[in-house]
Design a protein around this motif. Structure first.
Motif, PDB file in Angstrom:
ATOM      1  N   LYS A 137       0.836  -1.194   0.000  1.00  0.00           N
ATOM      2  CA  LYS A 137       0.000   0.000   0.000  1.00  0.00           C
ATOM      3  C   LYS A 137       0.873   1.247   0.000  1.00  0.00           C
ATOM      4  CE  LYS A 137      -3.545  -2.729   0.449  1.00  0.00           C
ATOM      5  NZ  LYS A 137      -4.432  -3.000  -0.707  1.00  0.00           N
ATOM      6  N   GLY A 138       0.283   2.351  -0.444  1.00  0.00           N
ATOM      7  CA  GLY A 138       1.004   3.610  -0.448  1.00  0.00           C
ATOM      8  C   GLY A 138       0.454   4.541  -1.515  1.00  0.00           C
ATOM      9  N   LYS A 139       1.101   5.650  -1.734  1.00  0.00           N
ATOM     10  CA  LYS A 139       0.661   6.645  -2.695  1.00  0.00           C
ATOM     11  C   LYS A 139       0.779   6.096  -4.110  1.00  0.00           C
ATOM     12  CE  LYS A 139       1.541  11.411  -4.201  1.00  0.00           C
ATOM     13  NZ  LYS A 139       2.403  12.608  -4.012  1.00  0.00           N
ATOM     14  N   PRO A 140      -0.295   6.148  -4.903  1.00  0.00           N
ATOM     15  CA  PRO A 140      -0.247   5.637  -6.274  1.00  0.00           C
ATOM     16  C   PRO A 140       0.898   6.249  -7.079  1.00  0.00           C
ATOM     17  CG  PRO A 140      -2.502   6.114  -5.658  1.00  0.00           C
ATOM     18  CD  PRO A 140      -1.630   6.644  -4.545  1.00  0.00           C
ATOM     19  N   ASN A 141       1.579   5.421  -7.842  1.00  0.00           N
ATOM     20  CA  ASN A 141       2.678   5.801  -8.738  1.00  0.00           C
ATOM     21  C   ASN A 141       3.975   6.144  -8.010  1.00  0.00           C
ATOM     22  OD1 ASN A 141       1.028   5.616 -11.168  1.00  0.00           O
ATOM     23  ND2 ASN A 141       0.062   7.517 -10.462  1.00  0.00           N
ATOM     24  N   GLN A 142       3.977   6.061  -6.681  1.00  0.00           N
ATOM     25  CA  GLN A 142       5.206   6.323  -5.937  1.00  0.00           C
ATOM     26  C   GLN A 142       6.223   5.218  -6.193  1.00  0.00           C
ATOM     27  OE1 GLN A 142       4.663   6.501  -1.699  1.00  0.00           O
ATOM     28  NE2 GLN A 142       6.824   6.719  -1.251  1.00  0.00           N
ATOM     29  N   THR A 143       7.477   5.604  -6.408  1.00  0.00           N
ATOM     30  CA  THR A 143       8.548   4.630  -6.619  1.00  0.00           C
ATOM     31  C   THR A 143       9.052   4.118  -5.278  1.00  0.00           C
ATOM     32  OG1 THR A 143       9.252   5.652  -8.705  1.00  0.00           O
ATOM     33  CG2 THR A 143      10.851   4.241  -7.574  1.00  0.00           C
ATOM     34  N   VAL A 144       9.080   2.799  -5.143  1.00  0.00           N
ATOM     35  CA  VAL A 144       9.564   2.166  -3.912  1.00  0.00           C
ATOM     36  C   VAL A 144      10.582   1.097  -4.291  1.00  0.00           C
ATOM     37  CG1 VAL A 144       7.432   2.598  -2.630  1.00  0.00           C
ATOM     38  CG2 VAL A 144       7.685   0.478  -3.938  1.00  0.00           C
ATOM     39  N   GLU A 145      11.306   0.628  -3.298  1.00  0.00           N
ATOM     40  CA  GLU A 145      12.280  -0.444  -3.513  1.00  0.00           C
ATOM     41  C   GLU A 145      11.896  -1.637  -2.663  1.00  0.00           C
ATOM     42  OE1 GLU A 145      16.936  -1.174  -2.458  1.00  0.00           O
ATOM     43  OE2 GLU A 145      16.501   0.569  -3.729  1.00  0.00           O
ATOM     44  N   SER A 146      11.771  -2.787  -3.297  1.00  0.00           N
ATOM     45  CA  SER A 146      11.355  -3.986  -2.576  1.00  0.00           C
ATOM     46  C   SER A 146      12.385  -4.360  -1.519  1.00  0.00           C
ATOM     47  CB  SER A 146      11.180  -5.156  -3.547  1.00  0.00           C
ATOM     48  OG  SER A 146      10.087  -4.926  -4.405  1.00  0.00           O
ATOM     49  N   GLN A 147      11.893  -4.745  -0.354  1.00  0.00           N
ATOM     50  CA  GLN A 147      12.760  -5.096   0.762  1.00  0.00           C
ATOM     51  C   GLN A 147      12.875  -6.614   0.952  1.00  0.00           C
ATOM     52  OE1 GLN A 147      14.497  -2.593   2.358  1.00  0.00           O
ATOM     53  NE2 GLN A 147      13.533  -1.439   0.681  1.00  0.00           N
ATOM     54  N   GLY A 148      12.133  -7.356   0.125  1.00  0.00           N
ATOM     55  CA  GLY A 148      12.169  -8.814   0.265  1.00  0.00           C
ATOM     56  C   GLY A 148      11.380  -9.462  -0.852  1.00  0.00           C
ATOM     57  N   ASP A 149      10.844 -10.644  -0.603  1.00  0.00           N
ATOM     58  CA  ASP A 149      10.060 -11.355  -1.606  1.00  0.00           C
ATOM     59  C   ASP A 149       8.829 -10.539  -2.015  1.00  0.00           C
ATOM     60  OD1 ASP A 149      11.862 -13.397  -1.494  1.00  0.00           O
ATOM     61  OD2 ASP A 149      10.582 -14.761  -0.334  1.00  0.00           O
ATOM     62  N   ASP A 150       8.434 -10.709  -3.260  1.00  0.00           N
ATOM     63  CA  ASP A 150       7.304  -9.974  -3.828  1.00  0.00           C
ATOM     64  C   ASP A 150       6.001 -10.728  -3.558  1.00  0.00           C
ATOM     65  OD1 ASP A 150       5.423  -8.710  -5.395  1.00  0.00           O
ATOM     66  OD2 ASP A 150       6.628  -8.704  -7.218  1.00  0.00           O
ATOM     67  N   PRO A 151       5.056 -10.124  -2.807  1.00  0.00           N
ATOM     68  CA  PRO A 151       3.775 -10.791  -2.533  1.00  0.00           C
ATOM     69  C   PRO A 151       2.692 -10.453  -3.549  1.00  0.00           C
ATOM     70  CG  PRO A 151       3.911  -8.814  -1.227  1.00  0.00           C
ATOM     71  CD  PRO A 151       5.188  -8.866  -2.040  1.00  0.00           C
ATOM     72  N   ASN A 152       3.004  -9.546  -4.474  1.00  0.00           N
ATOM     73  CA  ASN A 152       1.982  -9.015  -5.366  1.00  0.00           C
ATOM     74  C   ASN A 152       1.908  -9.695  -6.728  1.00  0.00           C
ATOM     75  OD1 ASN A 152       1.192  -6.701  -3.593  1.00  0.00           O
ATOM     76  ND2 ASN A 152       3.322  -6.106  -3.949  1.00  0.00           N
ATOM     77  N   HIS A 153       2.868 -10.577  -7.019  1.00  0.00           N
ATOM     78  CA  HIS A 153       2.923 -11.204  -8.331  1.00  0.00           C
ATOM     79  C   HIS A 153       3.094 -12.719  -8.199  1.00  0.00           C
ATOM     80  CE1 HIS A 153       4.050  -6.954  -9.051  1.00  0.00           C
ATOM     81  NE2 HIS A 153       3.313  -7.119 -10.136  1.00  0.00           N
ATOM     82  N   PHE A 154       3.088 -13.411  -9.322  1.00  0.00           N
ATOM     83  CA  PHE A 154       3.096 -14.873  -9.313  1.00  0.00           C
ATOM     84  C   PHE A 154       4.386 -15.483  -8.785  1.00  0.00           C
ATOM     85  CE2 PHE A 154       4.699 -13.638 -13.501  1.00  0.00           C
ATOM     86  CZ  PHE A 154       5.837 -14.426 -13.624  1.00  0.00           C
TER      87      PHE A 154
END
Length: 271
Positions: free
Chosen positions: A194-211
């Protein structure tokens, strides 16, 4: 109240949107002229025009990258025409087949995965903005995509609005190629992050949002989703397909998107 907010409060929304769209169009002129004169883009325009209606009356599948793909019997669509998006190629070895076409328009994805994209041998469609990270190839097509100026492009050799999701660009490409039925899978339309739409972030670990947990794994820079804008875009796609006697169906397993008619994946594609 800042001046922009004050103007938006006073000026009718329709007038405000028209003015904003007009101003955005003016600002895009230098970039469009530069792109139109570039030999790579000119070559892509010709290749894109040659693809107009090449699949007229046929069916295709646009494969999103949501976790629902892990609950989808992907082998049922191995013989379908299909569009793969962004890092979908991470799944190809497990599937035992590739998609028919590949598309990516997100600058961060293309910048960080340019060497992987350049290694693909199938037809590839990329945002013109990203040409600085790539080299021209016979299978590479540069699309002139923009963040602003909402529209549904029926001819993708011209300007294409991204609609805050690569899936919307894929829908315009599928329309351009003439597909009469487009089926969405893996378009979960929900994110754990979650967060501000279109904001650039850096993943801190495994990705829970994709396959795959490695899709946007640790250290990968990506932009948080703008689901509201993407829904506006999907509505435009829905109307455009219906107006031409075509259809977009949503066969995503457990998907949250409510714009397109739902079909059960297993029933629709059979056993």
């Amino acid at each position: 109240m800042n001046p922009k907010a004050l103007i938006k409060r006073i000026v009718p929304n329709r007038v405000w949107q028209f003015g904003r769209s007009s101003w955005d169009g003016i600002q895009r002129i230098p970039g469009r002229v530069e792109a139109a004169l570039h030999p790579w883009r000119r070559d892509s325009i010709q290749k894109l025009r040659a693809l107009k209606d090449v699949h007229k009356g046929e069916r295709c599948v646009i494969i999103g990258n949501g976790p629902s793909l892990n609950k989808t019997d992907i082998q049922k669509i191995r013989d379908e025409y299909s569009f793969g998006l962004n890092r979908i190629y991470l799944a190809w070895e497990e599937w035992g087949f590739t998609t028919s076409y590949f598309l990516s328009v997100n600058d961060l994805v293309i910048e960080q995965c340019a060497h992987e994209i350049m290694a693909l041998s199938l037809p590839v469609f990329i945002s013109w903005r990203a040409h600085r990270w790539l080299e021209p190839q016979d299978n590479l097509h540069f699309l002139y995509t923009t963040y602003t100026g909402p529209k549904f492009a029926k001819d993708v050799s011209k300007r294409v609005w991204e609609g805050a999701t690569v899936t919307y660009t894929a829908l315009q490409l599928a329309y351009h190629m003439g597909f009469s039925t487009v089926v969405l899978i893996g378009v979960d339309h929900s994110f754990s992050s979650k967060g501000k739409p279109n904001q650039t972030v850096e993943s801190q670990g495994d990705d829970p949002n994709h396959f795959s947990p490695h899709y946007f794994g640790k250290g990968f820079r990506w932009q948080l989703p703008d689901l509201e804008t993407s829904e506006v875009a999907y509505q435009m796609a829905h109307r455009a397909f219906l107006a031409d006697g075509r259809q977009v169906l949503d066969a995503t397993v457990g998907g949250k998107l409510q714009v397109f008619p739902k079909v059960d994946f297993d029933q629709y594609f059979g056993k």
